[in-house]
Design a protein around this motif. Structure first.
Motif, short mmCIF file in Angstrom:
data_model
loop_
_atom_site.label_atom_id
_atom_site.label_comp_id
_atom_site.label_asym_id
_atom_site.label_seq_id
_atom_site.Cartn_x
_atom_site.Cartn_y
_atom_site.Cartn_z
N LEU A 115 -29.07 24.49 -4.79
CA LEU A 115 -29.16 23.07 -5.11
C LEU A 115 -27.91 22.33 -4.66
N ARG A 116 -26.74 22.93 -4.94
CA ARG A 116 -25.49 22.29 -4.51
C ARG A 116 -25.48 22.13 -3.01
N MET A 117 -26.03 23.13 -2.31
CA MET A 117 -26.07 23.05 -0.86
C MET A 117 -26.98 21.91 -0.40
N VAL A 118 -28.15 21.80 -1.03
CA VAL A 118 -29.07 20.71 -0.67
C VAL A 118 -28.38 19.36 -0.89
N PHE A 119 -27.69 19.24 -2.03
CA PHE A 119 -27.06 17.96 -2.32
C PHE A 119 -25.91 17.67 -1.36
N MET A 120 -25.20 18.73 -0.94
CA MET A 120 -24.14 18.48 0.03
C MET A 120 -24.73 18.07 1.38
N CYS A 121 -25.81 18.72 1.80
CA CYS A 121 -26.46 18.35 3.07
C CYS A 121 -26.92 16.90 3.04
N CYS A 122 -27.19 16.37 1.86
CA CYS A 122 -27.69 14.99 1.75
C CYS A 122 -26.58 14.02 1.39
N HIS A 123 -25.35 14.38 1.64
CA HIS A 123 -24.23 13.51 1.32
C HIS A 123 -24.35 12.20 2.10
N PRO A 124 -24.11 11.07 1.43
CA PRO A 124 -24.30 9.77 2.11
C PRO A 124 -23.39 9.58 3.32
N LEU A 184 -25.42 10.25 -8.89
CA LEU A 184 -26.54 11.17 -8.90
C LEU A 184 -27.85 10.50 -8.47
N GLU A 185 -28.09 9.32 -9.04
CA GLU A 185 -29.32 8.59 -8.78
C GLU A 185 -29.57 8.42 -7.27
N GLN A 186 -28.52 7.89 -6.61
CA GLN A 186 -28.64 7.62 -5.18
C GLN A 186 -28.86 8.92 -4.41
N ARG A 187 -28.12 9.96 -4.85
CA ARG A 187 -28.19 11.23 -4.11
C ARG A 187 -29.55 11.89 -4.30
N VAL A 188 -30.10 11.84 -5.51
CA VAL A 188 -31.43 12.42 -5.72
C VAL A 188 -32.43 11.74 -4.79
N GLY A 224 -38.53 21.12 -3.15
CA GLY A 224 -38.92 20.11 -4.13
C GLY A 224 -39.03 20.72 -5.52
N ARG A 225 -39.65 21.90 -5.59
CA ARG A 225 -39.80 22.55 -6.89
C ARG A 225 -38.46 22.99 -7.44
N LEU A 226 -37.55 23.36 -6.52
CA LEU A 226 -36.20 23.74 -6.93
C LEU A 226 -35.50 22.56 -7.60
N VAL A 227 -35.60 21.39 -6.97
CA VAL A 227 -34.97 20.20 -7.55
C VAL A 227 -35.66 19.85 -8.88
N ALA A 228 -37.01 19.95 -8.87
CA ALA A 228 -37.75 19.59 -10.08
C ALA A 228 -37.39 20.49 -11.26
N SER A 229 -37.06 21.76 -10.96
CA SER A 229 -36.77 22.71 -12.04
C SER A 229 -35.34 22.57 -12.55
N SER A 230 -34.55 21.75 -11.88
CA SER A 230 -33.14 21.64 -12.26
C SER A 230 -32.92 20.48 -13.20
N MET A 232 -31.65 17.92 -12.35
CA MET A 232 -31.86 16.69 -11.57
C MET A 232 -33.30 16.24 -11.68
N GLY A 233 -34.13 17.06 -12.29
CA GLY A 233 -35.54 16.75 -12.36
C GLY A 233 -35.77 15.37 -12.94
N ALA A 234 -36.75 14.68 -12.40
CA ALA A 234 -37.08 13.34 -12.87
C ALA A 234 -38.55 13.14 -12.54
N PRO A 235 -39.20 12.18 -13.19
CA PRO A 235 -40.63 11.98 -12.90
C PRO A 235 -40.91 11.79 -11.42
N ARG A 236 -40.00 11.13 -10.71
CA ARG A 236 -40.31 10.90 -9.28
C ARG A 236 -40.19 12.18 -8.46
N VAL A 237 -39.36 13.14 -8.95
CA VAL A 237 -39.30 14.44 -8.27
C VAL A 237 -40.64 15.16 -8.48
#
Lengths: 418, 113
Positions: A115-124, A184-188, A224-230, A232-237
């Motif tokens: 998850l940390r890797m995914v979030f780093m890859c998506c750094h703004p 977090l919001e923007q990054r998700v 997607g399921r990885l993010v949803a299970s964390s 960071m999960g949110a209804p939009r995930v």
């Protein structure tokens, strides 16, 4: 002969473990040593392909790959000595993280690493194209050739994009940590966009022999399921996961035995994947539990209408059109507008669809998108304006598209030319 | 039944271009091939290492091997059973290594004491 007890290779084992190994080692070494983490993961795969075929599969293939990568990383740090005297610290870091490589606690921490890797890859600080390419490479285990095929680009271009992104990560010292609450919001949101781009890259490949790349779709679904299970999960995930699962469920029916395109209404519903549909609906239920409505919710709602119709004649086009109208209010995407026009034709007829398509003709983003002229051709043919329809299909054939799509367009062109 | 050794050479470059998924599919093909009834055994060889010993006058020279003039190293070997070379070749034509490197087939000599 294969030793008894030697397990059968697990599906996508290499791809999955490659991403997990990179995330795990990068977590221990820090993002400055991303390349070493990648090299170690690749080395583990290479050693596997050069020994397993002869010696058989080890009893715990995942652990074998992790151990091999870990050993390579340690010996590589020892050998190189280029890390400005920091070798001892790196080795200590590697050794500290080595203990229970695959027990249950580690499973959880590996998920966190990924998850940390995914979030780093998506750094703004990274441009969206680089975000997707990096995620595909580091988390999804795709080669630059495969990524090039997804982006309809050259491997050298992708390689450059990856090198630049990794240099930026190093120079800006982007950390492998979860973003703070404020960001977090923007990054998700950008993580979700990357996952969806990955999914659509597989769902509608831009070029080549294959119309779809199911493995790309399934990797996006897994992320997607990885993010949803964390946390960071949110209804939009959940909504995005629902959308992807429901669309992925139709993948087996989207092409026929010859690899040709099969339109939704002609698809054999028996080929739809029941398990994925069930997963899709359970995530959809979860997604509507709160009071958030995102564009993923609306798209998932559309997919759920398709999936729940008993036959192609029972699709509730009126509801689908309502959802598209809602989607139009939420995004100004020309692709959404294009899809909406197809639904308009179902509900209000070809004349109305043509009117809906008219404002799209000059849209820059759609200039080379084959589905615009293809849809125009479809609508014009329905109106009996065959000359214009032929011109539209010919224009579609001029755009980049996959071979199955080309064959489909040629068949349409032949039908109305008779 | 005579035995043959399949010597699998490659320089590893072809492997490096594959994605993990593609590597896995290759391994699966190798494993399936390895399970064919005529395959007696096989082993991998440690990559990128080896020594070549040559006579040099009265002395010997030892160089880092494998034969450095050939970029291809032997990654491993299989032993198979076949009636003759023709059959050995026929049985090996679908070996997954073909395309990633070369396959050399040599008959194992039978030593009659």
């Amino acid at each position: 002969m294969q030793e008894s007890g030697s397990p059968v290779l697990l599906e996508h084992l290499f791809r999955r473990e490659s991403g997990r190994i990179v995330a795990w080692l990068a977590g221990l070494l820090g993002s400055a040593h991303l390349q070493l983490a990648e090299d170690a993961a690749q080395e583990a795969m290479l050693r596997a392909v050069q020994t397993w075929p002869f010696q058989g599969i080890p009893p715990k293939p995942e652990a074998w790959l992790f151990r091999t990568a870990h050993n390579y990383a340690i010996s590589s740090v020892r050998r190189s000595g280029v890390f400005n005297g920091k070798a001892d610290a790196l080795i200590a870091a590697l050794e500290s993280g080595a203990q229970p490589i695959l027990d249950l606690d580690a499973e959880q921490s590996l998920r966190d690493d990924e998850l940390r890797m995914v979030f780093m890859c998506c750094h703004p600080k990274l441009v969206p194209d680089a975000q997707v390419a990096l995620s595909l490479k580091l988390v999804g285990g795709f080669s630059k050739e495969e990524i090039a095929r997804i982006f309809f680009s050259e491997p050298a271009t992708i390689a450059q994009r990856l090198v630049r992104a990794k240099r930026l990560i190093r120079e800006q010292k982007l950390a492998l940590t979860m973003p703070s609450n404020g960001q977090l919001e923007q990054r998700v949101n950008s993580v979700l966009k990357v996952i969806y781009l990955m999914f659509s890259g597989g769902y509608a490949a831009h070029a080549g022999e294959d119309l779809i790349r199911a493995d790309v779709c399934l990797e996006a679904l897994r992320l997607g399921r990885l993010v949803a299970s964390s946390s960071m999960g949110a209804p939009r995930v959940d909504a995005l996961v629902a959308l992807m699962a429901l669309q992925a469920a139709r993948l087996p029916a989207r092409t026929d035995a010859a690899g040709d395109l099969v339109l939704l209404e002609e698809q054999d519903r028996n080929l739809w994947d029941d398990e994925l549909i069930a997963i899709g609906f359970s995530y959809f239920d979860r997604s509507i539990a709160g009071d958030e409505i995102s564009e993923w919710h609306v798209q998932a709602a559309i997919a759920s209408i398709y999936a729940s119709a008993a036959s192609s004649t029972e699709i509730d086009w009126v509801s689908i059109l309502e959802h598209y109208d809602q989607l139009m209010e939420m995004t100004d995407s020309p692709v959404v507008a294009l899809n909406r026009a197809v639904v308009v034709m179902k509900v209000h007829g070809a004349e109305a669809a043509l009117a809906a398509l008219t404002p799209l003709a000059g849209n820059n983003a759609l200039q080379k998108y084959h589905l615009l002229p293809a849809t125009q051709g479809h609508v014009l043919a329905a109106l009996g304006r065959l000359e214009e329809a032929r011109a539209a299909f010919s224009a579609a054939l001029e755009c980049d598209c996959t071979l199955p799509e080309k064959r489909f367009l040629q068949r349409r062109l032949a039908t109305i030319s008779m | 039944m005579p035995q043959y050794v399949l010597l699998l050479h490659s320089n590893g470059e072809a492997w490096k271009k594959l994605s993990p998924e593609e590597m896995q599919k290759k391994v699966e093909k190798y494993l399936a091939w390895r399970n064919k009834p005529f395959v007696v055994g096989g082993a991998g060889l440690v990559r990128d290492t080896g020594r070549v010993i040559r006579a040099k006058g009265d002395d010997v020279s030892v160089t880092e091997g494998p034969f450095s003039e050939s970029a291809e190293v032997m990654g491993g070997f299989y032993t198979i059973e076949a009636a003759d070379y023709d059959e050995a070749v026929k049985l090996s034509l679908d070996n997954p290594h073909i395309g990633l490197g070369t396959v050399e087939i040599r008959q194992v000599m039978v030593y009659n004491a």
